[in-house]
Motif scaffolding. Structure first.
Motif, short mmCIF file in Angstrom:
data_model
loop_
_atom_site.label_atom_id
_atom_site.label_comp_id
_atom_site.label_asym_id
_atom_site.label_seq_id
_atom_site.Cartn_x
_atom_site.Cartn_y
_atom_site.Cartn_z
N VAL A 208 -2.11 -2.35 -13.23
CA VAL A 208 -1.93 -2.27 -11.53
C VAL A 208 -3.33 -2.48 -11.09
N GLU A 209 -3.52 -3.32 -10.15
CA GLU A 209 -4.74 -3.23 -9.37
C GLU A 209 -5.06 -2.59 -8.08
N ASP A 210 -5.80 -1.54 -8.09
CA ASP A 210 -5.70 -0.66 -6.89
C ASP A 210 -6.87 -1.18 -6.01
N GLY A 211 -6.45 -1.71 -4.73
CA GLY A 211 -7.72 -2.16 -3.97
C GLY A 211 -7.21 -2.63 -2.51
N PRO A 212 -7.67 -3.21 -1.81
CA PRO A 212 -7.26 -3.72 -0.41
C PRO A 212 -6.08 -4.66 -0.54
N ARG A 213 -5.86 -5.28 -1.60
CA ARG A 213 -4.48 -5.98 -1.84
C ARG A 213 -3.88 -5.59 -3.19
N THR B 82 0.98 -1.33 -0.20
CA THR B 82 -0.17 -0.06 0.02
C THR B 82 0.97 1.16 0.04
N ASP B 83 1.69 1.17 0.57
CA ASP B 83 3.01 2.31 0.51
C ASP B 83 3.25 2.62 -0.89
N THR B 84 3.43 1.41 -1.90
CA THR B 84 4.02 1.85 -3.09
C THR B 84 2.66 2.48 -3.99
#
Length: 956
Positions: free
Chosen positions: A410-415, A252-254
């Motif tokens: 790139v998948e942006d989500g909880p994981r 998540t930092d990335t």
């Protein structure tokens, strides 16, 4: 190189776009059917060319826990399609124009199937992959899996021609509101849609003149661009592009770092991801001038924001990145890509298909690789279909198909995840893995420090595929095409002629009572020769290969390439493309595109009376190659007609046998067996496949399972019927076809229906007796087979001849269609894993079964043995329902042999998490037909598996 834009210019452009008045979109304008939008036209073309299929299906699956009101859900779905016409639209064609027409409102079926959660993934994939018929509609269907009274999985499958990503939130929101209203017995109170999609399509088409001019400008922006060097052209003959997906977690930092980077430089998170993709591909190829594709939408206008329909466009983004002199930082790449993306988005309404038309031959590289074969996106996990009073959880349905040769995501989500999807036919596995690792590492690096010079970012040069090698004439015996031809047991000799100028031509001699045609052999070569330039233009059959005394090929005695139809092909090229090309002129280089390919095939088919499809045109590409293909099909049709003409004098037994499915794998074996027995045969085949049916005693009846009139004509006068044809997916068509044939049959020679052991469902483990009861759950395919069986058996008391149902398991044999089934049937996942060298997990002994069942594997039958069994049932049906099984092979044995034959590096283990589809603890008795099923030489499972994989038995 285009200079990056500063913040002030970005703001000016945004204000200009928002202040530009846009013409209004009318409602209900125009009489009769509406035209297709440009995006719909692309979908229709892909479907019409056979290049669409499941990769353009949109599956939405949701696990629903709680008291589900199925009646309210069915009502909500029906009301949803009544509100949004595009969900019940059908797509037709009149002359050269396609159109869309709204079907009357109708109830949306909501079939319910009992299934365990472990069974659900396979059932969902099968349902999501089931084809749509765009000509009859609708474009939405539903399936409800019941795991327990308060536990269900709902699957909506929608064709992409009717929805896009922006439609899905609207659809989900309205479905929830409609469900709540139906459950409570009150009106939903939703306002009527402001527009219907047909209104938008008419409005877009009214602007075609302006769009065409803008497309010419956009094509000019792409002039001089080249395809990505890492990719090779997709081999012809493979419309269904399989996808390999590589994933790696991102912190998540990335993701936070990428967002902050974009905010500092006036860029969206997607722009940052796109810039990283450009940087990774620059490092991999050494090229600073690259083109990537991304999705653009048409929802900026307020009246389009809640419109359900296909409102996306492919945007080609060309970025000429900073040269390496001075070692620029990643921020310089970001600035360049931001400018290029904004330029593309400024023209988001210019249809990509029009841009391709203006590009002409520049839309592909010299080897046929598309200019736009790479895409990039920032995606979010799908939201579940939330229904009031229920707990909803999204379920992923992965169909494993690729729209592009390479996609960076790139998948942006909880994981968060970094993903790379590629078509293994155009990008090899090791290169894809290295590129994926570099992309993930680069994203992490720039999120932490975007000012780092490009030379210090992750990534390394990757080698492009080697160019094709054109050997001299004296070396053609070592050419891969010759080796591949000689590996076919039906080929006795083969040779290849490589002229100094012109195409490569292959020649072969064949053997066998049903020998392959030159077109069939060339089609088989497509699966083996994946490198560009290796596939010969044609395979010509000869009685003998002319050779010199030293055994080398003698080109002087080779016949010329048959071109009796060349003038006709050149005439149609001239009519549609405006110029008469040279015989070797390239279709794409002459300005051809998908719609022209369809039109060209239809005109040639009409004038010459020979089967030809738009996909044939796209694969052959030159007039000479098309003429050769047509010449081969004319020869095959002549052989069919000659054989038919001799039937009256050569028939040794009275009574005509109608055989359906004669061009398929099972049908070919049946045809061979019937001809060998001297029976007069009438073969029902589609018009485009009629050329494949040739043999003594064969009469061709052109028709289709979906055309009842053609079935009635075919069965009229037939004494005997063997019904072996099946759509596999359109179960209503299969049932209706069987009913039509039974009602039209008046003969006394017997009616045999080739069914499937899927009709037994999932009985108790152990031996399954012939004709035993079915046990749920049945697959849709098994249910359709059972329904067909009942139609025939119900008619048996009134029939004048014997009736039999022959249930078969997996059919293995040397036919090309059967080799395809090895790849995609119950054995498909094992085959694909072994081919890719992935680990293979098999069920443990007794897994998922009752105590004492220690075996799991596949029942199978050799196609020739099945043919003997079916024909034996004609004269004295041994029973109403019988089995035709050659034997049983455990998954352990099968997988070990598959790994050996493919030379695979796969490891094989057993465990409880194996695919539940492999839990098959049944052995099927086959007593009634034991005699004809007795194996003949070469019919053991190891030998036939070696043939189907293209590897000789007993070798690596």
């Amino acid at each position: 190189m285009t200079a990056p834009l500063d913040q002030a210019e970005l703001l000016r452009r945004a204000r200009r776009r928002s202040s530009t008045p846009a013409p209004a979109i009318g409602t209900g304008t125009g009489p009769g059917p509406a035209p297709l939008s440009h995006a719909q036209q692309r979908m229709w073309l892909m479907d019409h060319l056979g290049q669409g299929g499941p990769r353009y299906h949109v599956p939405l699956a949701t696990r629903l826990r709680g008291p589900l009101d199925r009646g309210a859900l069915a009502t909500a779905l029906t009301t949803l399609t009544a509100r949004h016409h595009v969900l019940r639209t059908r797509y037709g064609r009149h002359e050269d124009r396609t159109h869309q027409e709204v079907a009357p409102p109708a109830a949306v079926p909501l079939p319910v199937r009992d299934a365990t959660p472990d069974d659900a993934p396979a059932l969902l994939r099968a349902e999501a992959a089931r084809p749509f018929d765009l000509a009859t509609g609708p474009a939405l269907r539903a399936l409800l899996l019941r795991h327990a009274p308060d536990d269900h999985t709902l699957l909506l499958t929608i064709h992409h021609i009717a929805v896009d990503g922006g439609s899905l939130p609207v659809l989900a929101e309205e479905l929830g509101a409609l469900y709540a209203a139906a459950a409570e017995g009150r009106p939903a109170g939703l306002p009527q849609p402001e527009l219907q999609y047909a209104d938008y399509a008419r409005w877009e088409r009214s602007r075609d003149d302006r769009l065409a001019a803008a497309a010419a400008d956009r094509a000019g922006r792409l002039t001089g661009a080249r395809p990505l060097p890492l990719l090779r052209p997709a081999p012809p003959g493979a419309p269904e592009r399989r996808a390999v997906l590589h994933t790696a977690p991102l912190s998540t930092d990335t993701l936070d770092g990428l967002r902050r980077l974009g905010a500092r430089h006036g860029a969206t998170p997607f722009t940052v991801v796109l810039a990283a993709a450009f940087a990774a591909l620059r490092a991999a190829t050494g090229s600073s001038d690259l083109v990537l594709g991304c999705a653009g939408g048409h929802r900026a206008r307020p009246e389009l924001r809640r419109l359900i329909g296909l409102q996306v466009n492919t945007l080609p983004v060309r970025a000429e990145l900073p040269e390496p002199d001075g070692d620029p930082a990643f921020t310089a790449v970001l600035a360049t890509v931001r400018t290029a993306l904004l330029d593309a988005q400024d023209h988001h309404d210019v249809p990509f298909d029009l841009v391709l038309e203006h590009l002409g031959p520049a839309a592909r590289g010299a080897d046929g690789t598309p200019l736009l074969a790479v895409s990039c996106d920032l995606v979010h996990p799908a939201d579940p279909l939330a229904l009031p009073g229920l707990t909803a959880e999204a379920v992923e349905v992965e169909l494993g198909l690729a729209k592009f040769g390479l996609t960076l995501l790139v998948e942006d989500g909880p994981r968060p995840r970094c993903l790379l999807q590629h078509d293994p036919a155009v990008l090899d596995e090791p290169t894809a893995r290295r590129l994926h690792a570099a992309f993930a590492e680069l994203l992490t690096a720039v999120a932490a420090d975007a000012d780092r010079p490009l030379s210090r970012l992750p990534g390394a040069r990757l080698d492009p595929p080697a160019p094709p090698d054109r050997a001299d004439d004296h070396r053609t015996d070592q050419h891969p095409a010759v080796a591949a031809l000689l590996a076919d047991p039906r080929v006795t000799d083969a040779a290849l002629h490589l002229a100094a100028h012109g195409p490569a031509l292959a020649f072969a001699t064949v053997r066998g009572p049903v020998a392959p045609s030159g077109a069939e052999l060339r089609a088989a070569l497509r699966d083996r020769l994946t490198e560009p330039g290796r596939l010969p233009l044609a395979v010509t059959l000869l009685d003998r290969i002319p050779r010199r005394p030293d055994g080398t090929l003698d080109p002087a005695r080779l016949p010329g390439l048959p071109t009796p139809h060349l003038d006709a092909v050149l005439d149609v090229f001239a009519e549609l493309l405006g110029t008469r090309p040279a015989a070797e002129g390239d279709f794409f280089g002459l300005g051809g595109h998908s719609l022209v390919a369809v039109q060209l095939a239809e005109r040639l088919r009409s004038r010459l009376g020979l089967p030809l499809t738009g996909l044939d045109v796209l694969e052959q590409r030159t007039p000479r190659a098309l003429a050769a293909l047509l010449a081969g099909r004319a020869a095959e049709r002549l052989a069919t007609a000659t054989a038919t003409a001799t039937t009256e004098t050569r028939a040794t037994r009275a009574g005509t046998v109608l055989l359906t499915g004669a061009s398929g794998g099972v049908g070919a074996a049946l045809l061979q067996e019937l001809v060998a027995q001297g029976r007069p045969v009438r073969a029902l085949v589609r018009p485009e496949s009629a050329h494949l049916v040739a043999g003594t005693g064969v009469e061709v009846a052109e028709g289709d399972l979906a055309d009842p009139d053609s079935l009635r004509r075919a069965v009229e006068g037939a004494d005997t019927v063997i019904h072996a044809a099946c759509t596999f997916t359109e179960h209503a068509v299969d049932v209706a076809a069987l009913r039509t044939l039974v009602e039209g049959w008046r003969g006394t020679g017997g009616f045999v229906f080739v069914s499937s052991i899927d009709a037994y469902g999932r009985p108790a483990p152990g031996e399954v007796p012939e004709g035993g009861p079915s046990a749920g759950p049945l697959t849709p395919y098994g249910r359709a087979k059972l329904d067909c069986e009942r139609i025939l058996l119900d008619a048996a008391p009134r029939a004048r001849g014997p009736v039999a149902v022959v249930r078969s398991p997996l059919v293995w044999g040397p036919h090309r269609r059967l080799r395809d089934q090895l790849r995609w049937a119950a054995t498909g996942a094992l085959y694909q894993a072994a081919l890719a060298g992935r680990p293979i997990l098999l069920p443990e002994a007794g897994a998922g079964t009752d105590a004492g069942a220690d075996w799991s594997g596949a029942a199978w039958v050799h196609s020739a043995a099945l043919a003997r069994a079916v024909t034996a049932s004609l004269d004295h049906a041994p029973g109403r329902i019988v089995n035709a099984v050659s034997g049983h092979v455990s998954w352990t044995e099968f997988t070990a042999e598959l790994v050996r034959l493919l030379g695979s590096s796969s490891t094989v283990t057993h465990g409880p998490d194996a695919d539940p589809e492999l839990l098959r603890p049944w052995r099927y008795r086959s007593d009634a037909l034991a005699g004809p099923l007795r194996p003949e030489p070469g019919e053991d499972w190891r030998a036939v598996l070696a043939t189907m994989t293209g590897r000789p038995a007993g070798t690596l």
